[in-house]
Design a protein around this motif. Sequence first.
Motif, PDB file in Angstrom:
ATOM      1  N   LEU A   1       0.850  -1.193   0.000  1.00 27.24           N
ATOM      2  CA  LEU A   1       0.000   0.000   0.000  1.00 27.24           C
ATOM      3  C   LEU A   1       0.885   1.242   0.000  1.00 27.24           C
ATOM      4  O   LEU A   1       2.050   1.204   0.429  1.00 27.24           O
ATOM      5  N   LEU A   2       0.351   2.368  -0.425  1.00 25.42           N
ATOM      6  CA  LEU A   2       1.053   3.653  -0.436  1.00 25.42           C
ATOM      7  C   LEU A   2       0.457   4.576   0.621  1.00 25.42           C
ATOM      8  O   LEU A   2      -0.745   4.561   0.859  1.00 25.42           O
ATOM      9  N   GLY A   3       1.320   5.381   1.234  1.00 25.64           N
ATOM     10  CA  GLY A   3       0.861   6.331   2.247  1.00 25.64           C
ATOM     11  C   GLY A   3       1.931   7.371   2.547  1.00 25.64           C
ATOM     12  O   GLY A   3       3.000   7.395   1.933  1.00 25.64           O
ATOM     13  N   LYS A   4       1.665   8.228   3.536  1.00 23.53           N
ATOM     14  CA  LYS A   4       2.612   9.262   3.963  1.00 23.53           C
ATOM     15  C   LYS A   4       2.815   9.175   5.482  1.00 23.53           C
ATOM     16  O   LYS A   4       1.877   8.862   6.218  1.00 23.53           O
ATOM     17  N   VAL A   5       4.035   9.475   5.901  1.00 25.20           N
ATOM     18  CA  VAL A   5       4.349   9.452   7.334  1.00 25.20           C
ATOM     19  C   VAL A   5       3.687  10.654   7.995  1.00 25.20           C
ATOM     20  O   VAL A   5       3.949  11.808   7.620  1.00 25.20           O
ATOM     21  N   ASP A   6       2.832  10.381   8.937  1.00 29.14           N
ATOM     22  CA  ASP A   6       2.164  11.449   9.680  1.00 29.14           C
ATOM     23  C   ASP A   6       2.870  11.755  10.994  1.00 29.14           C
ATOM     24  O   ASP A   6       2.862  12.879  11.456  1.00 29.14           O
ATOM     25  N   CYS A   7       3.455  10.716  11.580  1.00 33.19           N
ATOM     26  CA  CYS A   7       4.204  10.874  12.843  1.00 33.19           C
ATOM     27  C   CYS A   7       5.424   9.971  12.768  1.00 33.19           C
ATOM     28  O   CYS A   7       5.298   8.779  12.478  1.00 33.19           O
ATOM     29  N   GLN A   8       6.594  10.535  13.024  1.00 32.95           N
ATOM     30  CA  GLN A   8       7.842   9.799  12.864  1.00 32.95           C
ATOM     31  C   GLN A   8       8.071   8.838  14.030  1.00 32.95           C
ATOM     32  O   GLN A   8       7.863   9.190  15.186  1.00 32.95           O
ATOM     33  N   ALA A   9       8.482   7.592  13.717  1.00 32.75           N
ATOM     34  CA  ALA A   9       8.827   6.618  14.755  1.00 32.75           C
ATOM     35  C   ALA A   9      10.278   6.819  15.166  1.00 32.75           C
ATOM     36  O   ALA A   9      11.100   7.322  14.399  1.00 32.75           O
ATOM     37  N   TYR A  10      10.607   6.458  16.400  1.00 32.54           N
ATOM     38  CA  TYR A  10      11.988   6.569  16.868  1.00 32.54           C
ATOM     39  C   TYR A  10      12.346   5.339  17.683  1.00 32.54           C
ATOM     40  O   TYR A  10      11.496   4.592  18.161  1.00 32.54           O
ATOM     41  N   LEU A  11      13.636   5.143  17.814  1.00 33.78           N
ATOM     42  CA  LEU A  11      14.163   3.939  18.463  1.00 33.78           C
ATOM     43  C   LEU A  11      14.108   4.086  19.968  1.00 33.78           C
ATOM     44  O   LEU A  11      14.552   5.099  20.524  1.00 33.78           O
TER      45      LEU A  11
ATOM     46  N   MET B   1       6.312   4.681  18.715  1.00 30.84           N
ATOM     47  CA  MET B   1       5.556   4.300  17.530  1.00 30.84           C
ATOM     48  C   MET B   1       5.283   5.516  16.655  1.00 30.84           C
ATOM     49  O   MET B   1       4.977   6.605  17.148  1.00 30.84           O
ATOM     50  N   GLY B   2       5.394   5.306  15.323  1.00 30.61           N
ATOM     51  CA  GLY B   2       5.010   6.320  14.370  1.00 30.61           C
ATOM     52  C   GLY B   2       3.651   5.998  13.761  1.00 30.61           C
ATOM     53  O   GLY B   2       2.984   5.021  14.137  1.00 30.61           O
ATOM     54  N   ARG B   3       3.255   6.815  12.766  1.00 32.28           N
ATOM     55  CA  ARG B   3       1.938   6.610  12.177  1.00 32.28           C
ATOM     56  C   ARG B   3       1.980   6.998  10.692  1.00 32.28           C
ATOM     57  O   ARG B   3       2.619   8.003  10.323  1.00 32.28           O
ATOM     58  N   ILE B   4       1.302   6.181   9.890  1.00 34.85           N
ATOM     59  CA  ILE B   4       1.218   6.406   8.443  1.00 34.85           C
ATOM     60  C   ILE B   4      -0.237   6.657   8.083  1.00 34.85           C
ATOM     61  O   ILE B   4      -1.143   5.932   8.549  1.00 34.85           O
ATOM     62  N   ILE B   5      -0.460   7.655   7.280  1.00 30.69           N
ATOM     63  CA  ILE B   5      -1.808   7.932   6.770  1.00 30.69           C
ATOM     64  C   ILE B   5      -1.870   7.467   5.299  1.00 30.69           C
ATOM     65  O   ILE B   5      -0.915   7.695   4.540  1.00 30.69           O
ATOM     66  N   TYR B   6      -2.959   6.751   4.939  1.00 33.89           N
ATOM     67  CA  TYR B   6      -3.078   6.244   3.567  1.00 33.89           C
ATOM     68  C   TYR B   6      -4.534   6.387   3.106  1.00 33.89           C
ATOM     69  O   TYR B   6      -5.452   6.526   3.914  1.00 33.89           O
ATOM     70  N   GLU B   7      -4.721   6.307   1.783  1.00 35.61           N
ATOM     71  CA  GLU B   7      -6.048   6.503   1.173  1.00 35.61           C
ATOM     72  C   GLU B   7      -6.545   5.183   0.608  1.00 35.61           C
ATOM     73  O   GLU B   7      -5.797   4.416   0.011  1.00 35.61           O
ATOM     74  N   ARG B   8      -7.840   4.894   0.844  1.00 33.52           N
ATOM     75  CA  ARG B   8      -8.453   3.655   0.329  1.00 33.52           C
ATOM     76  C   ARG B   8      -9.877   3.973  -0.097  1.00 33.52           C
ATOM     77  O   ARG B   8     -10.711   4.374   0.743  1.00 33.52           O
TER      78      ARG B   8
END
Length: 853
Positions: free
Chosen positions: A127-137, A182-189
Motif C-alpha cells: 500500500l502507499l501512504g505518507k508518514v504522519d508521525c515519525q517513529a523513533y528507536l 511508535m510512528g503513524r502512516i496515513i493512507y487513502e483507500r
Amino acid sequence: MYPQGHYSTASRGGSLKVPPGGHGGHGGHQEEQHGAQVFRKSLGSIRETGIIDKMMPTFGFISCCERNESIFFHFSQYSGSVADLQVGDEVEFEVGVDSRTGKLIARRLVRLPQGTVSFESISEERLLGKVDCQAYLLSPTAEATTASVASDSPSPTGSSSSHQHHQHSPSPKGGKSSEPGMGRIIYERNGEYFFVPYGFTDVNDDHELHKGDEVSFYMATNKRSGALRARLVRLVQPAQLEKVQGLVKTLKDSFGFIERADVVKDIFFHYSELGPSAEADMCVGACVEFVVQNRQGKEVATMISFLPPGTVQFDDVGTEELGGAIKQPIIRSFTHGRGKEPEPIQGEIIYDSDVQGVTTLPYTEKDQVGGYTMLTGDIVRFRSARDRRSGSQRATSVTLVKMVEKQRDTSTREKGVVAALRDGFGFIRCADRDARLFFHFNEVIDIEHNLAQHDEVEFSVQNDYTNERLHAIRIKILQPGSVKFETILPHVFQGTVDDELSGDGWRTKTNIFKLQPDGDHGTVRYENEAGLTDVVGFFWSPEPLQFGDQVEFCVGVRSYDRLRFALDIKVLQKAKDIRFRGFVATLKESFGFIESEERDCELFFPFSSCNKYCNPRELVVLDEVEYCIVRKAGKLAADEIKTLPKGTIPMEKVQPEILEGVVIRAMKSPEEYEGAIKPLVSSSELTLPPQMAFSVTSLTDPKLTLREGDQVQFQVGTSLEGDKVPRAMNVIPKRGFIRGHIDSIKDQYGFISYQLHGQELSHSSVFFHMSSLSSGCEFSELAPGDQVEFLTTFNHKTQKNSAVHVKKLSSSIRPDHLLRRSLSKSSNTAAMIIVRSPIGPNGSKGFAPRSLN
C-alpha cells in the motif's frame, strides 16, 4: 488478504469496526453466543498453531496464534519424546473441550520447524501512504514492552470518515501515537483516509523516515486481536523539508540551543548536525537555518546551515529613544561556576508614554547593553520593540544613564584593585575591608575596557540570592592612583626604636594586607600628634634598626581596620653613637652590672663588651664608665664599655650632719630599682622629704645589702645644680661586726662558723665569697680555723644571708668541734646531754651487734 472495510485505530483499548463478513468483527451478545456454539460443534476438524509458553512436569500451556488466549495440553497428547519439547517451540494441534472442566484443551500436538508459526497475516499487495508521525528507536527494555503490547492488544490507529467532510486524528496531542516510539502512516483507500501505526524496526531500508515522506508498506493483521500494523515500510519519495530560521542562544561542550524565529521556543541541536568546518564558526548569536525533526519523541534541529549576520530578526524595533527608570531589576544568581545557573527573572522599566501615560515595559537580560546589574531607581535609556512571533512589546537597547546607589540591599560604593583574573570572572582586593570579592566580567560598566590585573575600580557589594556570598557588582574603572589602601598622616614624627625586627624582616617591604598586629614587627616610642607618649609598630625598614636608634618617620593608617604603622623611616642617630654614663655596681666572674648616671636602673654587661676600650679584670666597683645600650636575647645590655677618669660624673654634695633612719624599701624591689630610707630625726639644717632614695653609689660599702627594717646612719646629698631631690649618701648599717672561725675553704669561696647572739650552745654557718673580703685581706692567706670578723647581708637571689667585709683577726685556731675535751667527773658542765635514746626498728633499745661473718 487485505480485509475490506473501515478501520478505526483509536487509542489503546478501542474497538475495530468491520462490516459483516470482515475479519475481527465484534457483534452483539446473541451473535457471540451463536458463534461459540457453531465453533464448538466443528472443533474436531480444526487444527491451529501456537508457541509453547510454559512447561510443567506433566503438562504445559500453548499461546495460540488464532485466539488471544493460552490453552492447556497434557504430555500424553504428544507422540514424540516429551524431553524434546521446550518453551518457545512452535507446534500444531487440534482444539478440544475437556469433558470434566468444560475448558479448551490442545490435542494431537505436532512439533513444527522454527519460523513456521506467525501471529500476523500479511497483505498480498503493498500500500502507499505518507508518514504522519515519525517513529523513533527506544531503549531495549522499552522496545520489548512496546512490541509485547502491540502484539497482545489492539493497535492505536485512527478512525476515519469521508475526506470531503473531515479528517479524524485520535491522538489528543496533535497527531502523535499514544505508544512510546511508535510512528503513524496515513493512507487513502477508496476515497477515504486511514491511519496505521508502525515501529522503528518496521522500516525496510536504511533511510530515516520523516514527517511527510511518501512510503509503501504491507498491512499486517494480528490474528489474535485483529489489530493492524504497517510492516516492511519503504521510502518512495522524501518530503520537501521545511527550513526554519533562528539564532544560536547557548553553546555547551557538544550541543546547544537555538531560539526559533517561527515560534517563541528553543530547540536542541548537536554538533554532529554541523559541517566539519562549520563547528569552528558556531558562536552565540549566529544566524542559522535548520530542519526540525523528531528524535526519540523530541524535536531537534538538523541540517544546520549558517546565514549572513543580521538575517534573522525577531523584533520590530522603534527608532525613538525613550527614557525611564528601573522598576524591577533583573535578578541573577552567581554560582561561581558550581551547579546549574537558574534562568534570570525579567525586569521592568517604568516610563511616561505619550499615548498610555505612566506605564511599564518588561526587558530581559539580552535587551540590556552590557551584563552588569541594574538596581531599582537607576535612570536608563531604551527603545520599544514588538516581537514578530507573539506580538508582545518590551524594552530593548537598555543603557544605564545614572546609578542610584542608596539601595536597600547594597552598601555605599567601595574601591579596590583587581587582584586576579580567571576565565570570565575575577577577584577584587578591597580597600575598605579585609576581603577579596568575586566578580563577573559582565559587571564592568565600561564594556569597551579591556580588563587587566591591578586596574583600580569602584563597585557596589551585594549578596548572592542563592548562596548568600558577597560579590562585587556595577564595577566602574578609575584612574590610576585613585585607590588608597592606607592614609598617611601629614605629621613627621621622631622617636626611639623600642623593639627590633627579628631576622631579615627589614629587607623587603611587606604587603600592607599581610600586616598582623600580633605578627613579627618592631616598635618605635614617640610623641604622637596629641602630644602623648605612644608606641607604633614598623614591619620593614630601609636598614637594620637596633634598640635605641633615633629615627624619623611617618605614620600610615590601614583603611579597613585603622591599623597604625611606621613607614618612610630614616635613621637620625644610631644607638651605638649615643653614649651613656654610669657606675660599676657589681662584678662577677665573667659579667657585671652598671648603675646608670640617673641611678634609676642597672644594666647587665658581659666582660666581652669591655675588650675594645678597657680590661674587664681591671674594673672595680664604683668605677665611672661610658657605654651604649643594645638588646641581646630580648634584654637590654651595656656594650662598648669605656672607663672614665674619676670625678667625670658629677656627684652630690654631701652634708656633714649624720642622721639616722630605717630602710622602708630595699634596693632592686619589684616596684623600683632605688631603695628608700625614712629619716628617724629631722635635720637641723635641711628640710628632708618623707623618704630618701639610695642606691649602690650611696653605700659606704657597695657589697652591703640592706633589708627592709635595717637601722642605718646616713648623710644627705644634694645636687650641685639644686634641681634634684636630696638623696641618702654614705649609708652604713648600725648592726655590729660578728666574730667567727673559718670552717672550710673551697676554690673561690668558703664558710664561716659563728655563735648565734644570745645562744651559747648554738652555732651557725654563713657563706662568703673571695670578693667579699675587706681591703688588705687576701683570700690566699685564709685557712680553716682562722678567726675573722664580718658583717652579714641578705642575698635576694638565694634568699639567704652571706658574709661581707670579712677581715682576718688571728691565725689558725683549732675549731671547737675538733678539740678533745676532758670528760672527768669533776667537770662542772656536762660535756654531752642526751636528748633522745636510740631505738631500733622493732622498738627495742639500742642496736643489735653486726656479725662479722
